[in-house]
Enzyme design. Structure first.
Site, short mmCIF file in Angstrom:
data_model
loop_
_atom_site.label_atom_id
_atom_site.label_comp_id
_atom_site.label_asym_id
_atom_site.label_seq_id
_atom_site.Cartn_x
_atom_site.Cartn_y
_atom_site.Cartn_z
N GLY A 1 62.48 -20.89 14.64
CA GLY A 1 62.68 -22.31 14.93
C GLY A 1 61.64 -23.16 14.25
O GLY A 1 61.94 -24.18 13.63
N ASN B 1 51.48 -23.29 12.04
CA ASN B 1 50.37 -23.19 11.11
C ASN B 1 49.41 -24.37 11.27
O ASN B 1 49.83 -25.52 11.38
CB ASN B 1 50.89 -23.18 9.68
CG ASN B 1 52.09 -22.31 9.50
OD1 ASN B 1 52.03 -21.10 9.67
ND2 ASN B 1 53.23 -22.92 9.17
N GLU C 1 55.16 -26.53 19.15
CA GLU C 1 54.34 -26.18 17.99
C GLU C 1 53.05 -26.99 17.98
O GLU C 1 51.99 -26.47 17.61
CB GLU C 1 55.12 -26.40 16.69
CG GLU C 1 56.43 -25.63 16.60
CD GLU C 1 56.30 -24.14 16.89
OE1 GLU C 1 55.25 -23.55 16.57
OE2 GLU C 1 57.24 -23.54 17.44
N GLU D 1 53.58 -15.46 10.19
CA GLU D 1 53.58 -14.75 11.46
C GLU D 1 54.81 -13.85 11.52
O GLU D 1 55.93 -14.31 11.23
CB GLU D 1 53.61 -15.72 12.64
CG GLU D 1 53.42 -15.02 13.96
CD GLU D 1 53.34 -15.95 15.16
OE1 GLU D 1 53.24 -15.45 16.29
OE2 GLU D 1 53.41 -17.18 14.99
#
Length: 854
Positions: free
Chosen positions: A257, A261, A294, A125
């Site tokens: 950070g 995925n 995440e 990304e």
């Protein structure tokens, strides 16, 4: 403008010419010559009728071969990708097979596939996948990936579920379509800290945190945070995990950070590894929040992604809002809200007030990496918070359920997001949408009137001009308000006033006495509140307000008023402020974490912006000196009570990263810092030698450095922790952060000469050069040394890692607000950066935007 700096516009969006039906990748790993074989199944896209050429993104690739349905082809190559003419493609579906060679060892930009101390890892990304193989590298192209990894390392990981493995290979299958930016691969000599989770529907999920040998014991808190995140997302949002395995990998060299995925999150090691001896309470809280962030992306970002990068705020703003909710539930919601607002004002308000201001959803960009900003993340989260306030908890839940049902598997837009709220609640959100399209922080001017038992609040909103947006229409602003009687009782509990016009009044009837208003409770909108309240009213609210945020805000505003008077008029610290703060600090009925926050004075950059907003020229040296004087006066006012407080907060309990214990330590160390100003560091020196955790060790060392002591302790710290990179980052940053303004640049230069300064590592670069940029009076010292040192290092880093260099360059974004001498030196430093031959597009764009402000 070079090709690398072509401006991309939201208005130009078109769907990709082809659909990608399947992706089959084989990686044959070698440090300097990795081969990537890609078999891509394409079909014409009905949304783009007609015959089209196939254009694929690719950078830094050596093409070995290309075949269409087994037939060798010779595509047209350029520096940005390859093109196959429509006449060379079948009319229907076809398979393109390419083989390329890449050099992970030489990839210092840390985008695509690269090496980190012997480990292969990826960061795709926003546009890193194009550095791995030729592909339509855009978020709206979603496909199912199958991956084979071949190599001689013991652990070979990719997205999805493991389907086969043997000597020198591992096969992975991700059943969920995803864009290329969510692709991940890791290979290395790693060890797993493992656990498991059973979802609400009964799916057993294997959980692994992969780290370098010897780091396994430092993963327990990250694993606990992951399990709590998974359970919370089920309970609060009804979202279950959807694969058989969830892997996290800790990487030492990482620009960000962490990265969400699918099924294989890659983390900066500093946000995974933690023990009481090596991590502070702030580290534990960040690990908890980032692990959650995440993981939450699995639904808000992965299952539903963004159509194009202009919609970045859709996945990031929503996920930040969700991780804020989670942290509030795990810890003190009130304290967490205050901390989130402090961060918003320090980073995003500053951004909105300068040359880098942009809407939450930009209309154009040059380098998308430069829009991973506080505006997209933090303000994006605030916009969702306002939306929730406006529609209520039940309306928000209906809308989110509809969002997940309607758009699962989609690449969505802000229009899609707002449409589910309109459909679920019946509200017209056309005016609210301006929060996504208008840059800048609204100013909310407040006046009041009292007559015959009727209290009237009148609000006038102004939306300051920002680059490219000189005039703006009024926004919808939810204003949470409560009213207190003069005796401190709450006469009107919190209600939401919905402001929709440029100027609007709200009446409260049937009151026995003129109330004291508590406005913008919970910080219900990201605005600047302009109300000239007397010090007595602020002290009253600090003592009596029932809203924790506004109670803290009253003390904060009182402190800022005092500091502004000291800087602009040379007055001494206010006795009223000192007395009001003393009452809060010694009130044992209040949360220790809240009291610690009240003791934290406004930052120097925050005060510079406050003084600038008053139409005055901020002087960094005067602000620095005033803040130190206020701390000294506070230490004297609180007196011997500080030592009693310090002793009482030590209960001798074994270390726990819990919010309760962290709050007690925060208040105890705040007291220690003030005691140190009275006793010359005697207690802090003892506290350092007796520290039972990194929180206490850093707290004591900070207190010593703040009075220009602690040299022996710094040396001892380096001897003890010299081999722990994450701890040594603290050592570097602490010294520069506490350096005297006139010495900060020279100290930074001295520290960059040390062998431990690995400037190619993003964490270490930020801990030194970023720390100088964050030392307000040091960076903006009248000598210009701070500007020169930061510019020198931006020029040096840019050829290797333009992404990190561009982010650190934002240190210069406030340069126009200072005096002519500082402006001249800052401009010269930026112009020197801009004149550097071969400067990256990332840094060039940032420098040009900042120079355009003055």
């Amino acid at each position: 403008m070079t090709d690398a700096q072509t401006t991309v516009h939201l208005a130009d969006y078109q769907p990709f010419t082809h659909l990608v039906e399947a992706v089959d990748l084989t990686f044959r790993l070698a440090p300097t010559a990795t081969r990537v074989i890609a078999r891509l199944r394409f079909a014409p896209n009905p949304a783009r009728p007609g015959r089209h050429a196939l254009r694929l993104d690719g950078e830094g690739l050596v093409l070995i071969s290309a075949r269409v349905d087994g037939r060798a082809v010779t595509p047209k190559l350029d520096a940005r990708g390859l093109t196959l003419a429509a006449k060379d493609l079948p009319a229907g579906a076809f398979t393109l097979e390419t083989e390329v060679e890449i050099n992970p060892q030489a990839n210092t930009a840390l985008e695509g596939l690269y090496m980190s101390r012997g480990m292969y890892c990826t960061q795709c990304e926003a546009e890193g996948f194009r550095k791995i193989t030729y592909y339509p590298d855009r978020p709206d192209v979603m496909a199912r990936f199958k991956v084979r990894v071949e190599g001689d390392l013991p652990v070979l990981l990719s997205n999805g579920n493991p389907v086969a493995q043997g000597p020198g290979f591992a096969d992975w299958d991700d059943p969920w379509p995803k864009p290329a930016y969510l692709f991940a691969l890791v290979a290395g000599d790693l060890r797993a800290h493992s656990s498991g989770f059973t979802t609400a529907s009964g799916r057993a999920v294997d959980l692994n945190i992969w780290v370098r040998p010897g780091d396994e014991a430092a993963c327990a808190y990250a694993m606990d945070s992951l399990i709590r995140s998974m359970r919370w997302d089920e309970e609060v949002y009804g979202r279950e995990y959807d694969l058989d395995v969830f892997n996290i990998v800790a990487v030492d060299d990482f620009n960000m950070g962490a990265m969400e995925n699918k099924g294989l999150n890659i983390f900066n090691s500093r946000y995974v590894l933690a023990s009481p001896e090596t991590a502070t309470d702030d580290d534990f809280a960040r690990i908890e929040a980032i692990i959650a962030h995440e993981y939450f992306h699995n639904w808000t970002g992965n299952r539903i992604t963004c159509r194009d990068w202009f919609q970045l705020c859709l996945k990031e703003g929503l996920t930040v809002f969700r991780d804020h909710q989670f942290s509030g539930d795990m810890r003190s919601a009130a304290v967490r809200r205050i901390e989130d607002v402090v961060t918003l004002r320090a980073r995003q308000f500053r951004e909105d007030a300068g040359p880098l201001a942009h809407p939450v959803r930009p209309e154009s960009f040059v380098e998308i990496n430069n829009f991973y900003t506080a505006t997209v993340y933090e303000k994006g989260a605030e916009v969702i918070g306002m939306l929730k306030t406006l529609v209520g908890d039940a309306g928000y839940k209906r809308a989110l359920d509809l969002y997940f049902d309607r758009h699962d598997g989609d690449a969505a837009t802000i229009e899609d997001w707002l449409a589910v709220f309109q459909d679920a609640t019946g509200r017209d959100l056309s005016q609210f949408k301006r929060w996504y399209s208008q840059a800048g922080t609204p100013v909310l001017k407040v006046s009041d009137a009292w007559e015959d038992g009727v209290y009237t609040l009148t609000f006038a909103q102004s939306n300051p001009p920002t680059p490219g947006q000189p005039v703006k229409d009024p926004k919808v602003i939810p204003i949470n308000v409560g009213l207190l009687n003069p005796n401190g009782d709450e006469v009107v509990p919190t209600i939401m006033l919905e402001m929709t016009r440029a100027k609007q009044s709200f009446r409260f009837e049937g009151l026995a006495a003129k109330p004291v208003p508590s406005i913008l409770r919970g910080f219900s909108a990201p605005v600047v509140l302009d109300r000239k309240a007397p010090p007595e009213e602020r002290a009253f609210l600090l003592a009596h307000d029932t809203d924790p945020f506004n109670k803290w805000e009253a003390g904060r505003a009182l402190a800022k008023d005092v500091m502004a008077e000291m800087v602009l008029k040379g007055t001494p610290p206010s006795g009223a402020w000192l007395d009001a703060l003393a009452a809060v600090v010694f009130d044992d009925s209040l949360d220790p974490a809240f009291r610690a926050l009240c003791l934290r004075l406004p930052g120097e950059d925050d005060m510079a912006q406050t003084i600038h907003a008053l139409g005055r020229m901020p002087d960094p040296a005067k602000i620095h000196n005033a803040r130190r004087e206020m701390l000294g006066a506070l230490a004297i006012r609180l007196g011997e009570g500080l030592r009693k407080l310090y002793d009482a907060l030590d209960d001798g309990a074994a270390f726990s990263p819990s919010a309760e214990q962290a709050g007690r330590r925060a208040l105890r160390l705040a007291a220690l810092a003030l005691i140190t100003r009275r006793d010359g560091g005697k207690l802090a020196a003892t506290a350092y030698t007796q520290a039972r955790s990194m929180t206490e060790e850093i707290g004591a060392l900070s207190a010593l450095l703040d009075i220009r002591e602690g040299k022996a302790e710094l040396e001892a710290f380096a001897r003890r922790w010299g081999k722990d990179a994450n701890v040594m980052d603290k050592w570097f940053a602490l010294q520069i952060g506490h350096a005297e303004p006139g010495e900060a640049a020279a100290l930074t230069e001295a520290l960059t000469a040390r062998p431990e300064f690995d400037w190619k590592n993003p964490n270490r670069f930020r801990s030194v050069i970023g720390a100088l940029a964050a030392n307000h009076a040091g960076f903006h010292h009248r000598s210009g040394g701070g500007y020169r040192v930061v510019a020198d290092w931006l020029i040096r880093l840019d050829p290797l890692n333009p992404q990190t260099a561009a982010r650190v360059s934002t240190a210069f974004e406030t340069w126009p607000r200072y005096d002519a001498s500082r402006r001249k030196q800052a401009r010269a430093a930026l112009e020197r950066v801009l004149a550097t031959p071969g400067l990256s597009g990332d840094v060039r764009e940032m420098a040009e935007r900042m120079l355009g402000a003055g």
